[in-house]
Design a protein around this motif. Structure first.
Motif, mmCIF file in Angstrom:
data_model
loop_
_atom_site.group_PDB
_atom_site.id
_atom_site.type_symbol
_atom_site.label_atom_id
_atom_site.label_comp_id
_atom_site.label_asym_id
_atom_site.label_seq_id
_atom_site.Cartn_x
_atom_site.Cartn_y
_atom_site.Cartn_z
ATOM 1 N N UNK A 120 0.840 -1.194 0.000
ATOM 2 C CA UNK A 120 0.000 0.000 0.000
ATOM 3 C C UNK A 120 0.877 1.246 0.000
ATOM 4 N N UNK A 121 0.263 2.403 0.186
ATOM 5 C CA UNK A 121 1.024 3.652 0.106
ATOM 6 C C UNK A 121 1.935 3.868 1.309
ATOM 7 N N UNK A 122 1.874 2.959 2.310
ATOM 8 C CA UNK A 122 2.775 3.040 3.467
ATOM 9 C C UNK A 122 3.867 1.976 3.403
ATOM 10 N N UNK A 123 4.007 1.351 2.225
ATOM 11 C CA UNK A 123 5.011 0.309 1.988
ATOM 12 C C UNK A 123 4.755 -0.941 2.809
ATOM 13 N N UNK A 124 3.511 -1.131 3.265
ATOM 14 C CA UNK A 124 3.134 -2.334 4.003
ATOM 15 C C UNK A 124 2.668 -3.402 3.012
ATOM 16 N N UNK A 125 3.099 -4.624 3.238
ATOM 17 C CA UNK A 125 2.750 -5.712 2.327
ATOM 18 C C UNK A 125 1.291 -6.098 2.511
ATOM 19 N N UNK A 126 0.547 -6.147 1.401
ATOM 20 C CA UNK A 126 -0.858 -6.542 1.452
ATOM 21 C C UNK A 126 -1.122 -7.765 0.578
ATOM 22 N N UNK A 127 -0.074 -8.323 -0.031
ATOM 23 C CA UNK A 127 -0.239 -9.513 -0.846
ATOM 24 C C UNK A 127 0.918 -9.687 -1.806
ATOM 25 N N UNK A 128 0.780 -10.646 -2.700
ATOM 26 C CA UNK A 128 1.752 -10.848 -3.764
ATOM 27 C C UNK A 128 0.997 -11.129 -5.055
ATOM 28 N N UNK A 129 1.677 -10.941 -6.172
ATOM 29 C CA UNK A 129 1.089 -11.257 -7.463
ATOM 30 C C UNK A 129 2.149 -11.981 -8.285
ATOM 31 N N UNK A 130 1.741 -13.020 -8.969
ATOM 32 C CA UNK A 130 2.677 -13.858 -9.706
ATOM 33 C C UNK A 130 2.283 -13.929 -11.174
ATOM 34 N N UNK A 131 3.182 -14.474 -11.963
ATOM 35 C CA UNK A 131 2.862 -14.706 -13.361
ATOM 36 C C UNK A 131 1.662 -15.645 -13.483
ATOM 37 N N UNK A 132 1.611 -16.642 -12.599
ATOM 38 C CA UNK A 132 0.489 -17.573 -12.615
ATOM 39 C C UNK A 132 -0.829 -16.886 -12.310
ATOM 40 N N UNK A 133 -0.826 -15.921 -11.351
ATOM 41 C CA UNK A 133 -2.043 -15.172 -11.049
ATOM 42 C C UNK A 133 -2.552 -14.457 -12.286
ATOM 43 N N UNK A 134 -1.643 -13.801 -12.996
ATOM 44 C CA UNK A 134 -2.037 -13.037 -14.175
ATOM 45 C C UNK A 134 -2.542 -13.951 -15.290
ATOM 46 N N UNK A 135 -1.894 -15.098 -15.455
ATOM 47 C CA UNK A 135 -2.285 -16.010 -16.529
ATOM 48 C C UNK A 135 -3.597 -16.720 -16.230
ATOM 49 N N UNK A 136 -3.822 -17.076 -14.963
ATOM 50 C CA UNK A 136 -4.967 -17.915 -14.612
ATOM 51 C C UNK A 136 -6.190 -17.132 -14.156
ATOM 52 N N UNK A 137 -5.996 -15.915 -13.651
ATOM 53 C CA UNK A 137 -7.123 -15.162 -13.111
ATOM 54 C C UNK A 137 -7.599 -14.052 -14.039
#
Length: 387
Positions: A278-295
């Motif tokens: 987020x805008x405070x540099x806190x981790x809110x998740x991850x995104x992968x090549x597989x996420x983009x290809x499958x979702x």
């Protein structure tokens, strides 16, 4: 407490894992709230027809499962709804066909158990439902198969809705979901990262040979066994921490980054997993090549949000999709602490199936990323030194 008891008395106590006072309190409170709400809603039936029962006693046993052991396979929604309704129908059928009440009760309970196991809706209180149908007396018998719908189905549904709301309110996952399989998870299940453990197929073979119903989810059992194995290894492993293995300089992406921009960034990066902050540099998740290809929907050659993904997002209660990272990212992702031992990190990788996880400081801000391969290599190196 067990140490202070007489050895003879200890033999009569089940060997259950200890739980905190907080867990005992929220289990008892939840069951009380669930029964109260079910009874109050059931009392509305008396206003319609005073002869209708408002609450059946087996709901108390169902409440034990739904609020005290919500992760049990016996406590899942299909178990309570399917099991109770099936048992009620079997019990009423036994009453109609068998004059002797004891024979009818025995047949009803036995047949209900057989059918529940066959249809994968085994629910112990349903045995009491079947017996209640037999022993309920003329007033209950007069309901016929209407007993299946009310009070059984009505009570079961009310209690289930209360359990869904309460367990979510107190932070439990209910219904209990099987271990998620991510798009990046390789086919099959890897053997233990310490190199000496069991394979998932070994556990399946043992469970098949054991041939008994276990009051624990199969994935939960595997997780407990693997964590036990890793915990034992951690006592003997080196002092390597996640901070020693993490990769720095991995670009973070914002949740509102368009999918097309994400596609370009992933294509230019050797590292196929990016942290989402987020805008405070806190981790809110991850995104992968597989996420983009499958979702995402690629029917037009560009990543867009298709109908299936929109329905999934609506079901999960997400905000309206707008073709950005938040629509495809994995939000329920554990973070690794800088000082977390690699054995603990290996357990998280084994449970989640991700190929990489973010490393955060104590304030939740991103420090870097750790790859599963690097953790496993470090664990195996420790195992080699140990052996």
């Amino acid at each position: 407490m067990r140490n202070a008891m007489h050895p003879l008395l200890i033999r009569f106590l089940p060997d259950m894992a200890a739980v905190s006072g907080r867990e005992r309190l929220r289990s008892g409170l939840g069951a009380g709230v669930g029964i109260l709400l079910t009874g109050l809603l059931g009392s509305l039936s008396a206003a319609i027809d005073p002869s209708l029962p408002t609450l059946v006693a087996p709901m108390g046993a169902s409440a034990v499962l739904l609020f005290a052991v919500p992760s049990s396979p016996l406590a899942q929604p299909w178990s309570i709804i399917g099991g109770n309704m099936l048992a009620a129908a079997v019990g009423m059928t036994a009453v109609m066909l068998i004059p002797n009440v004891y024979v009818a009760g025995a047949v009803a309970v036995g047949a209900a158990i057989y059918l529940m196991m066959l249809l994968r809706c085994l629910h112990p209180p349903s045995g009491a439902i079947a017996l209640t149908a037999v022993l309920g007396g003329p007033g209950l018998h007069a309901l016929g198969y209407g007993f299946v719908l009310w009070p059984v189905a009505g009570n079961s549904l009310c209690l289930l809705l209360a359990a869904l709301a309460y367990n979510r309110l107190v932070g439990r996952t209910y219904p209990h979901r099987p271990r998620p399989v991510t798009p990046d998870q390789t086919a099959g299940t890897a053997a233990s990262p310490v190199g000496r453990g069991f394979h998932a197929d070994d556990l399946d073979a043992v469970l098949k040979d054991y041939d008994r119903v276990l009051d624990i989810d199969r994935d939960d059992l595997e997780t407990i066994l693997r964590r036990t194995e890793l915990h034992a290894f951690a006592r003997r492993s080196s002092a390597t921490r996640c901070g020693d293995l993490m990769l720095r300089g991995i670009p973070a992406v914002a949740p509102d980054m368009p999918l097309r921009a994400l596609h370009g960034l992933l294509a230019s990066e050797v590292f196929g997993t990016l942290p989402v902050t987020n805008d405070r540099a806190e981790v809110i998740g991850i995104v992968t090549e597989g996420d983009l290809l499958n979702r995402a929907d690629w029917s037009r050659g560009k990543p867009e949000i298709g109908i299936r993904q929109r329905l999934r997002l609506i079901q999960d209660g997400a905000s309206a999709p707008n073709g950005t990272v938040k629509d495809v990212m994995s939000a329920t992702v554990p973070s690794l602490g800088i000082d977390m031992p690699i054995s603990a990190a290996a357990a998280l990788f084994a449970e989640t199936g991700f190929n990489a996880l973010p490393v955060t400081r104590a304030n939740g801000k991103l420090s870097g990323m750790v790859r599963q391969a690097d953790v496993l290599n470090a664990v195996l190196a420790d195992a080699a030194r140990e052996g």
